[in-house]
Design an enzyme around this catalytic site. Structure first.
Site, short mmCIF file in Angstrom:
data_model
loop_
_atom_site.label_atom_id
_atom_site.label_comp_id
_atom_site.label_asym_id
_atom_site.label_seq_id
_atom_site.Cartn_x
_atom_site.Cartn_y
_atom_site.Cartn_z
N LEU A 1 -15.97 -11.47 -6.20
CA LEU A 1 -15.67 -12.89 -6.80
C LEU A 1 -15.94 -13.89 -5.62
O LEU A 1 -15.36 -13.65 -4.43
CB LEU A 1 -14.26 -13.14 -7.29
CG LEU A 1 -14.02 -12.37 -8.63
CD1 LEU A 1 -12.53 -12.56 -9.03
CD2 LEU A 1 -14.86 -12.82 -9.72
N ASP B 1 -0.97 -5.56 0.49
CA ASP B 1 -2.16 -5.93 0.23
C ASP B 1 -2.42 -7.12 -0.56
O ASP B 1 -3.35 -8.20 0.03
CB ASP B 1 -2.93 -4.71 -0.72
CG ASP B 1 -4.58 -5.01 -0.92
OD1 ASP B 1 -4.97 -4.93 0.28
OD2 ASP B 1 -5.12 -5.42 -1.83
N LYS C 1 -3.69 -11.05 1.17
CA LYS C 1 -5.00 -11.71 0.30
C LYS C 1 -4.49 -13.19 0.07
O LYS C 1 -5.44 -14.15 0.31
CB LYS C 1 -5.16 -11.22 -0.93
CG LYS C 1 -5.98 -9.88 -1.08
CD LYS C 1 -6.06 -9.17 -2.36
CE LYS C 1 -6.89 -8.00 -2.34
NZ LYS C 1 -7.03 -7.23 -3.67
#
Length: 815
Positions: free
Chosen positions: A613, A678, A682
Site C-alpha cells: 500500500l 511489529d 509501523k
C-alpha cells in the site's frame, strides 16, 4: 595501391595467419598491396621480459627465448610444406641465435640500454614478417618481402623514434616505383636511424608503419585488420552494450585513439590525414563485417557524441601557490622541466586566477616528475610562495568525443550530472577550444561505473540499468525475483529500465555474478554458491562498484538492518521491507536519511508499513506539500487482522495463528506479530515520516498475550502455551461478542502520544468491516479535518509485499 596492416592477434598462430593469407589473396586479385604485420601475439611482451631478466642476471631469459623459438617454428611447420621447410627453419634459428647473442651480452654486462632494447624488440616483427612472406609465396609467386628498416628513417630517440618523412618518402617511392610484386610484406613497428641503428616507433607502431607507407605512396586506402569490428562507442570489454561506429572523422578517431581506444595507434592518422587517405578498421575473424570507416566525413546519426574513451594509470600533479599569480613564465618553467625529463603531459588545466596548474601524466612518470618539479621551484617553495607539488595517483581520464559537440549546448552539464548521480567524484576537468573533447579525471576504481553510466545516458535510448543485490530469498524474496523475471522485458521496452540481479543471499549461501544471475536457474546457482558472509557480501558489492547499485533487504534481521549505513556510504541505494532500521533509535533513522542525501543513494522502505500500500509515500507527499499530520488511527498488521477476523467460536486462537503462519501472513516467529512490537514499529515509522521525533519506548504497548506465552523459548513452546491459555483468548472473544464489537489491533497517535493494542470496535467505526488481511490508515491533517484521508487494502502476504519492494526499485529507476 592499398596498405593492409594485421595486428598481433591476427597473426597469433598458424591458424590465424591462414585467415590473413585468405584476406590478402582475395584482395590481391584487384589491387596491389603492401601488407604490414605485427609480431605474433604476446611475442613483444616476451622479448621485453627476456631483456629485463637478462639485464638482471636472471638466466631464465633463455627459457623465454626457447619459448619464442618454439612459437615461430611451430607456426612455420604448419604453414610451409615439409619439402620446403629446411632452409626456412635454418633461417629462423639464425635469427633466434642472433637474439640470444644480444641477450647474452645484456646478461654479462648486467645492463639494458634503450638502443639495445629497440634491437631486441625488433625481432618479433622480423620473425613474423619472414614467416608470413614465405607462406604467401606458396600461393602467390608474385609476392616479396621488404625490410621496413631500409625505408623508414628516424632520429635516435629509442623506444619512440620520430620519423624523418623527407628521407622516408624518397626511399619508399624509389623502391616501389621499380617493384613489380603484387604484394609486398613488411614488418611493422621497426625502423632505423640515418646511421643504420635499429629504432622502433612505439608500442602499437605497426599501425604507424602502415600509415607511413600509405602516405608516402598516396594509397587509395589504409586497412587496419584487428580482432574487433572497428572502433566502438566505448571499450566493449568494459561496456557490454558498446556499439561499433560505422563512420567517423579523422579528428574524432584521433581523439578516441589518444584516449585509449587501442584499436588504433594515435600517430597513425597524421600521415594519411594530410593526403585525405581513408582508414578502414576491419576484423580479421569476421572479414564480412562493415567495420569502421575513417575519413574527413563524420555521420553522427543525430548524436553529437561519437564515443566515450579513457586512459588509465594516470597521476595528477598540482602546482599551486600565491607566488604564481601574475608571474609570467611559471607555466613555461613547469613544462620545460617535464620536457627535459621526457615526460608526456596527457591532460592540462589551469585555474583562471593563475593560482594553480594541474597536469595529468602516467603513474610511471609521477615520481620523476615530482622530484624534478620540486627541484626546479625549490627557491619559491623555500620562500612559501609555491607549495611542494601535490601528486595523486591511480586516477583515470574519461573523455566524451564528437565532432559536432560544439553545436550542442548542455553536454558538459549532462556528463557531469550523470557522473554525479552515481557519486563519481571528478578531480579535474578540461575542454578544448574546439569543443571536440570533454575530459574529466576520476578515481580509477570508478572507471567501469563511469563509462557504463555515460554510455547508458548518451547511447542507449535512455535505458537505465539497475543492479540489484538481494539478501533474503524466503517467501517474499521468491515472489520478488519471480516478478522481476516476469516483468523484465516489459520494463526494458516500456520504462527503459534494465533490471539485473547481481547477487543473492540467504542465511546459508550467497552467489554473485557481475554479468547478472540467470533468473531461470537462480535457486541452483544459490545452492551452489559460497557460504553466506555478511561482511564479505558488503565487500563484494563495494568492489564491483556498479552504477545504480541497489541493496534489497527482504529479511527481518537486525544485523542486516545495521548494514545500511555501509551501503549508503558506498552510494548504493537501499530498498527494504525490514522495519528494524527505521524503527531503531531516532538518531540512527535520521542518520540513514542524511547519508541517503549526502551520497545520492536512495533509501526507500514503502513496505515497512502496509506491504504494497502507498502509505509512506502518501505521508511524504502530504508533508512535502505543506500539510501537517495531527492524528493517525490505523490497523497496520495484516496478520493480526486475519487472525482476529477468523477467531470465532468454531476456530480456536491457536488454530487461527497456525493458519496465518501457513499462509505466510506472520513472521517466522509469530510472537513478533502477536506481541504488538511489529505494529509499534509501523506506527513509529509513520510518526517519524510525519515529522515528529519519537522512540519505540515512547509507544504504549497494550499487550493482550499472557506473559507466559511471550516468555517461551521457541515456536513449539509458544503454540503449546496458546493451548494452555485458550480460556484467556476465549474470554476476550466473549467480551467482544457481548459488546457487539469486533476485535482489531489498533495503532494510534495524537497529541504527541502513541499506543498500540487490542480494541473492541463498534459497528459504526470505519475499522469494523475491515476483512481478511487488510490494513487501514486514517490521517487527520490540516487539510483533512472533518473527513480523514483513508488508505485501505491488503497489508500482508508475500506477493503484495514483493510488489511493494518492486515498486520501490522501479521508483529508483524512474528518477
Amino acid at each position: 595501391m592499398k596498405v593492409l596492416k594485421f595486428g598481433g592477434t591476427s597473426v597469433a598462430n598458424a591458424k590465424n595467419i591462414k585467415l590473413v593469407l585468405d584476406i590478402v589473396l582475395n584482395k590481391a586479385k584487384k589491387d596491389k598491396l603492401i601488407v604490414v604485420v605485427s609480431a605474433l601475439s604476446k611475442v613483444t611482451d616476451l622479448l621485453q621480459l627476456a631483456a629485463s631478466k637478462a639485464a638482471s642476471n636472471d638466466e631464465t631469459y633463455k627459457d623465454i627465448v626457447a619459448e619464442i623459438e618454439k612459437k615461430h617454428l611451430d607456426a612455420l611447420k604448419e604453414l610451409i610444406p615439409v619439402s620446403e621447410q629446411s632452409s626456412l627453419l635454418s633461417h629462423i634459428k639464425r635469427i633466434i641465435n642472433h637474439l640470444e647473442t644480444i641477450l647474452d651480452g645484456c646478461f654479462l654486462l648486467g645492463e639494458l640500454s634503450a638502443r639495445t632494447s629497440d634491437t631486441i624488440l625488433s625481432f618479433g616483427e622480423l620473425l613474423s614478417s619472414y614467416i608470413i612472406a614465405e607462406s604467401l609465396k606458396q600461393n602467390l609467386k608474385n609476392s616479396s618481402y621488404k625490410d621496413s628498416r631500409e625505408l623508414i628513417k628516424t632520429n635516435n630517440n629509442y623506444g619512440k623514434a620520430a620519423v624523418n618523412f623527407e628521407v622516408t618518402n624518397l626511399l619508399t617511392t624509389a623502391f616501389f616505383s621499380s617493384n613489380e610484386s603484387q604484394v609486398v610484406v613488411m614488418p611493422g613497428f621497426i625502423a632505423s636511424s640515418l646511421d643504420e641503428i635499429n629504432t622502433t616507433l612505439g608500442r602499437g607502431g605497426s599501425d604507424y608503419t602502415a600509415a607511413i607507407m600509405a602516405g608516402a605512396l598516396n594509397a587509395s586506402e589504409l586497412e587496419i585488420w584487428t580482432d574487433v569490428n572497428g572502433m566502438f562507442t566505448a571499450n566493449p570489454k568494459i561496456v557490454k552494450q558498446a556499439q561499433p561506429i560505422a563512420a567517423i572523422s579523422y579528428q574524432e578517431a584521433m581523439e578516441l585513439s589518444h584516449f585509449g581506444a587501442k584499436v588504433l595507434y594515435p600517430p597513425t592518422i597524421q600521415p594519411v590525414l594530410r593526403k585525405n587517405i581513408p582508414i578502414h578498421i576491419k576484423n580479421t575473424f569476421e572479414p564480412e563485417n562493415e567495420g569502421t570507416f575513417i575519413s574527413n566525413v563524420s555521420t553522427s546519426n543525430g548524436n553529437p557524441v561519437r564515443g566515450i574513451s579513457h586512459i588509465q594509470h594516470i597521476s595528477l600533479i598540482t602546482l599551486e601557490g600565491p607566488g604564481m599569480i601574475g608571474v609570467s613564465g611559471s607555466s613555461k618553467r613547469l613544462f620545460e622541466v617535464l620536457s627535459n625529463e621526457n615526460i608526456n603531459v596527457i591532460f592540462i588545466t589551469q585555474a583562471s586566477s593563475e593560482h594553480s596548474i594541474c597536469i595529468g601524466i602516467l603513474n610511471s612518470d609521477a615520481e620523476v616528475a615530482e622530484n624534478a618539479i620540486n627541484k626546479a621551484f625549490e627557491i619559491e617553495i623555500a620562500q612559501n610562495k609555491i607549495d611542494p607539488c601535490i601528486v595523486e595517483k591511480n586516477l583515470c581520464i574519461i573523455a566524451l568525443v564528437g565532432e559536432n559537440m560544439k553545436n550542442h549546448q548542455g553536454l558538459s552539464g549532462r556528463m557531469f550530472s550523470t557522473l554525479g548521480k552515481n557519486n563519481v567524484n571528478i578531480r579535474a576537468i578540461a575542454q578544448g577550444a574546439s569543443e571536440r573533447n570533454i575530459s574529466a579525471v576520476i578515481n580509477e576504481r570508478d572507471v567501469k561505473k563511469a563509462l557504463n553510466t555515460l554510455h547508458e545516458n548518451f547511447f542507449e535510448e535512455n535505458t537505465k540499468q539497475l543492479n540489484l543485490f538481494v539478501m533474503g530469498v524466503g517467501n517474499v524474496g521468491e515472489k520478488f525475483i519471480e516478478q522481476i523475471h516476469q516483468q523484465k522485458k516489459f520494463l526494458k521496452e516500456n520504462l527503459k529500465i534494465n533490471v539485473r540481479v547481481i547477487a543473492l543471499s540467504n542465511s546459508r549461501k550467497m552467489h554473485f555474478d557481475d554479468d547478472a544471475i540467470d533468473l531461470d536457474s537462480w535457486q541452483a546457482a544459490l545452492d551452489n554458491g559460497e557460504a553466506a558472509n555478511k561482511e564479505l557480501f558488503i565487500e563484494k558489492v563495494a568492489a564491483l562498484n556498479l552504477r545504480n547499485s541497489i541493496f534489497v533487504d527482504i529479511t527481518a534481521n537486525a544485523d542486516v538492518a545495521a548494514t545500511y549505513e555501509h551501503f549508503l556510504k558506498q552510494s548504493v541505494g537501499v530498498v527494504t521491507c525490514n522495519k528494524i532500521a527505521c524503527a531503531s533509535a531516532y538518531d540512527n533513522y535520521k542518520n540513514l536519511k542524511k547519508l541517503s542525501r549526502q551520497y545520492n543513494a536512495p533509501f526507500l522502505f514503502e513496505t515497512n508499513v502496509g506491504a504494497g500500500l502507498p502509505i509512506i509515500d502518501t505521508v511524504k507527499n502530504l508533508i512535502a506539500s505543506g500539510d501537517k499530520v495531527h492524528k493517525i488511527q490505523a490497523v497496520l498488521s495484516g496478520s493480526l487482522n486475519f487472525i482476529f477476523n477468523n477467531f470465532d467460536k468454531d476456530n480456536s486462537f491457536h488454530d487461527v495463528v497456525k493458519e496465518a503462519g501457513v499462509q505466510g501472513f506472520t513472521e517466522p516467529d509469530p510472537k513478533i506479530d502477536l506481541s504488538g512490537i511489529d505494529v509499534a514499529r509501523k506506527i513509529l515509522i509513520l510518526i517519524r515520516e510525519s515529522g515528529y521525533q519519537m522512540e519505540i519506548e515512547d509507544i504504549e504497548n497494550q499487550a493482550f498475550l499472557p506473559k507466559e506465552c511471550m516468555d517461551t523459548a521457541n515456536n513449539e513452546e509458544f503454540f503449546k502455551s496458546l493451548i494452555t491459555y485458550n480460556s484467556h483468548f476465549e474470554g476476550i472473544l466473549a467480551e467482544a461478542i457481548a459488546k457487539d464489537s469486533r476485535l482489531k489491533f489498533v495503532a494510534q497517535f495524537e497529541n504527541g502520544k502513541a499506543s498500540v493494542g487490542l480494541q473492541f470496535i463498534p459497528k459504526d467505526h470505519p475499522f469494523y468491516n475491515l476483512e481478511g488481511k487488510d490494513n487501514i490508515v486514517l490521517f487527520f491533517t490540516d487539510r483533512y479535518i472533518d473527513q480523514p484521508l483513508l488508505i485501505k487494502g491488503a497489508g500482508a502476504g508475500a506477493a503484495v509485499t514483493a510488489s511493494g519492494i518492486f515498486a520501490d526499485v522501479i521508483r529508483i529507476g524512474n528518477v
